[in-house]
Scaffold this active site. Sequence first.
Site, short mmCIF file in Angstrom:
data_model
loop_
_atom_site.label_atom_id
_atom_site.label_comp_id
_atom_site.label_asym_id
_atom_site.label_seq_id
_atom_site.Cartn_x
_atom_site.Cartn_y
_atom_site.Cartn_z
CG PHE A 10 32.96 70.65 48.44
CD1 PHE A 10 33.83 71.49 47.78
CD2 PHE A 10 32.07 71.20 49.36
CE1 PHE A 10 33.83 72.86 48.02
CE2 PHE A 10 32.05 72.57 49.61
CZ PHE A 10 32.93 73.40 48.94
CG ASP A 11 34.98 64.58 43.65
OD1 ASP A 11 34.79 63.50 44.25
OD2 ASP A 11 35.89 64.76 42.83
CG MET A 12 38.24 64.17 49.34
SD MET A 12 38.35 62.86 50.59
CE MET A 12 39.04 61.52 49.62
CB ILE A 168 32.28 71.81 43.85
CG1 ILE A 168 31.41 73.01 44.22
CG2 ILE A 168 33.62 72.28 43.28
CD1 ILE A 168 32.01 73.91 45.26
CG ASP A 170 38.02 66.35 39.72
OD1 ASP A 170 39.06 65.77 39.37
OD2 ASP A 170 37.16 65.80 40.45
#
Length: 504
Positions: A10-12, A168, A170
């Site tokens: 994951f990105d944060m 994942i 954005d």
Amino acid sequence: MVDGLEAVVFDMDGVLFDTERLCMEAWREEAAARKIDDIEKAVIGCIGLNRTDTRAFFEREYGTDFLYDEFQNASTKRFHEKLEAEGLPLNPGVTEILEYLKSAGYKIALASSTSRKGVMEHLEKASLTHFFEEIISGDMVEHSKPSPDIYLLACSRLSVSPEKAIAIEDSPNGLRSAYLAGMKPVMVPDMILPVPETEKLLFAKCENLYEVKNLLIRMEKKPNTCVLQSINRIPLQGMCNTRDLGGIRSEDGRHIKAHRLIRSEALFSSTKEDRELLLSEYKLKTIVDFRTEAEKNLKPDPYMKGITYINNPILEEETLGITRESEGTKDGNAVVKEVIARIQMSGGTPVGYMNDMYKNLITNPFSRSRYRNFFDILLNHKEGAILWHCTAGKDRVGVGTILLLSALSVPREQIMADYMKVNEFNKSEVDKLMSNLMSLPGVCEELGRKEQEAIRLLFTVDRSYAEVIFGTMEQEHGSVDAFLREEMGLTDEKREYLKDKYLE
């Protein structure tokens, strides 16, 4: 758990927490207070960058006299005031997807450009730390997103091959980082909506984390017709990008025989122990050199008793491209100037230049005839292993291997996984090459961050390069099979003979 998928990274900011919005609001407010009118390009351009690269962005866009530290500190203060007032905003579906991944047996990591201190503060405040086996922050890598370093490190720490992991993200910077690492990028849009250029990189796009969870559940229920095999390098001391293709599965259920087909970089830097290993364990018998005469004279292959050496240059001297494939044939300053000139000629992007070069590899009559000759060599090879190499083992060897694996009916995604592995195996060498290049007199002063990243991209591979090869074959001949038959001389009989020789 989905077959062939072992980890989710994951990105944060913007994925787990709605903090991108708060951060950008703080930037806008501070910019307004300082009467900075064009802050929007920084608001968008810096999403996904670590502090070092954000500073470089500001200095490039607003000049070296811009008071970045003062602006950043004031914006950070505003950001924390907003956090105190609004609380840490958790995005919808975070807890649900993390609990699902944990229960399903996936390895979970976080890869954020934010500093370690900031990452841990957020995770601990949200009580999420225990979900992550590895936490990689922006200050743990030299090059932040869009370079693949942070995701390569995350996969390495998880002991998972990048092609077996989902990222994942954005932001376009984060998605390209994951893509260049060889992972499966899944976009959950936050502040930036996807554009066609970004969508080309995506494994999937989901509106929120609930949709990502549902995507994985659907994939579990759907039979996986192409479970990707791991791609491992041969453990050599002086070479980092030499691999035995043995074990890669064909669509007919057979797989490539071990110790028969080896793709490689140049052997000039191999040690005595490396050569003994190739001779004794891998039963190496034939070496096919894809380099030009000038490259061979500069860094000749070492002599090995009992080896048949075959010269099969894929490019003529005058058409040798400016990538790491031509490393050492020019002085550093000349390389820098020619790289910039060629990028500008190809429309201003390194990807555009490389796409043109790859198309030339598959359309140039000279190159086609040499790849056809490569297949003749493979068909006539009698026993033991055959090794083919260029300089870095990425472009000329990459195309040759794409053609060979296609002829052996290996699924395209597996071919892509092998092709993209170059970025992982060559990472330390590329870092060293960039460091040496940037240390040349006047180079750092002449090049901005954007130009440096452009040069780095020329020393790595991108999925789009391989897609150019497949696209050109299909556009010109209707299918890859037709290209192999009409241009490589692989009749149905020859192709079956090739498969029987190298598959079991």
